[in-house]
Design an enzyme around this catalytic site. Sequence first.
Site, PDB file in Angstrom:
ATOM      1  N   SER A  11      32.870 -17.829  13.823  1.00  0.00           N
ATOM      2  CA  SER A  11      34.275 -18.124  13.541  1.00  0.00           C
ATOM      3  C   SER A  11      34.835 -17.197  12.462  1.00  0.00           C
ATOM      4  O   SER A  11      34.091 -16.669  11.628  1.00  0.00           O
ATOM      5  CB  SER A  11      34.434 -19.570  13.083  1.00  0.00           C
ATOM      6  OG  SER A  11      33.955 -20.466  14.048  1.00  0.00           O
TER       7      SER A  11
HETATM    8  N1  SAH Z   1      30.101 -22.804  13.504  1.00  0.00           N
HETATM    9  C1  SAH Z   1      29.881 -21.618  14.269  1.00  0.00           C
HETATM   10  C2  SAH Z   1      30.908 -21.429  15.351  1.00  0.00           C
HETATM   11  C3  SAH Z   1      30.236 -21.259  16.644  1.00  0.00           C
HETATM   12  S1  SAH Z   1      31.187 -21.235  18.101  1.00  0.00           S
HETATM   13  C4  SAH Z   1      29.735 -20.398  13.404  1.00  0.00           C
HETATM   14  O1  SAH Z   1      30.044 -20.478  12.215  1.00  0.00           O
HETATM   15  O2  SAH Z   1      29.275 -19.382  13.879  1.00  0.00           O
HETATM   16  C5  SAH Z   1      30.873 -22.841  18.748  1.00  0.00           C
HETATM   17  C6  SAH Z   1      29.451 -23.200  19.085  1.00  0.00           C
HETATM   18  O3  SAH Z   1      29.463 -24.517  19.647  1.00  0.00           O
HETATM   19  C7  SAH Z   1      28.790 -22.320  20.148  1.00  0.00           C
HETATM   20  O4  SAH Z   1      27.578 -21.824  19.648  1.00  0.00           O
HETATM   21  C8  SAH Z   1      28.547 -23.267  21.325  1.00  0.00           C
HETATM   22  O5  SAH Z   1      27.374 -22.977  22.074  1.00  0.00           O
HETATM   23  C9  SAH Z   1      28.454 -24.606  20.626  1.00  0.00           C
HETATM   24  N2  SAH Z   1      28.723 -25.781  21.454  1.00  0.00           N
HETATM   25  C10 SAH Z   1      29.655 -25.946  22.420  1.00  0.00           C
HETATM   26  N3  SAH Z   1      29.576 -27.192  22.952  1.00  0.00           N
HETATM   27  C11 SAH Z   1      28.574 -27.839  22.281  1.00  0.00           C
HETATM   28  C12 SAH Z   1      27.993 -29.141  22.361  1.00  0.00           C
HETATM   29  N4  SAH Z   1      28.416 -30.056  23.248  1.00  0.00           N
HETATM   30  N5  SAH Z   1      26.984 -29.453  21.523  1.00  0.00           N
HETATM   31  C13 SAH Z   1      26.517 -28.543  20.606  1.00  0.00           C
HETATM   32  N6  SAH Z   1      27.017 -27.296  20.496  1.00  0.00           N
HETATM   33  C14 SAH Z   1      28.038 -26.949  21.314  1.00  0.00           C
END
Ligand code: SAH
Length: 214
Positions: A64
């Site tokens: 992000s």
């Molecule tokens: N907090 C992260 C942002 C990652 S993007 C950072 O700082 O890098 C969002 C993430 O959510 C992705 O890795 C995706 O695979 C995960 N995601 C999506 N749906 C999900 C779910 N139901 N349970 C757990 N993770 C999920």
Amino acid sequence: MQDSYRHKGLRKNLVEEIRLKGISDQRVLDAINRIPRHFFMDSGFINFAYKDSAFPIGAGQTISQPYTVAFQTQLLNVQPHEKVLEIGTGSGYQTAVLIEMGANVFTIERQKELYLKSKALLEIMGYRPHFFYGDGYIGMPSYGPYNKIIITAGTPEIPEKLIEQLDIGGKLIAPVGDKNSQVMTLVEKISATESKITKHGNFIFVPLLKGVKQ
Ligand code: SAH
């Protein structure tokens, strides 16, 4: 992995940039200042690590934007020793910010590849959250209730099961909307049956998906 004076200098500028964009909680700014964000990106992209933008991390996901991480963290008002549940570990960067704020973090990722990569990286960096490979849609009730819950993927609605795992007086932050745009939504749980909901502007996240991916 090296955190040079150049990296530290670039990071200071990034912190200044997000301060000017409206992040006022000094504890959040200090956390961002302490974490080498370039460790969370593949070595070829290190020059992008201190730009205030999201970036691909593989497996179709993104790390992000620093401003967005700071904005969500500030709204959650994370305090030392609070139990925080994070849905979507992704790169692990937001996890590191929560730990730097003093939280006891429980983080869930649905993609095995990212789960393994981020777990290894955070351990090398000395961060010790509780990691789970699973579906954040259903949360982690066995360790709840949580003081704070942060969803870092866009969702059309906030999963009811997550609100159930929030402590009374707790807060949940989530980007709510369709895949093109979401509204940052803060839920404050007032009693077992009542919540106060406030909205905090538009963002774009990758989608929250159901189930796990091998
Ligand atoms: N907090 C992260 C942002 C990652 S993007 C950072 O700082 O890098 C969002 C993430 O959510 C992705 O890795 C995706 O695979 C995960 N995601 C999506 N749906 C999900 C779910 N139901 N349970 C757990 N993770 C999920």
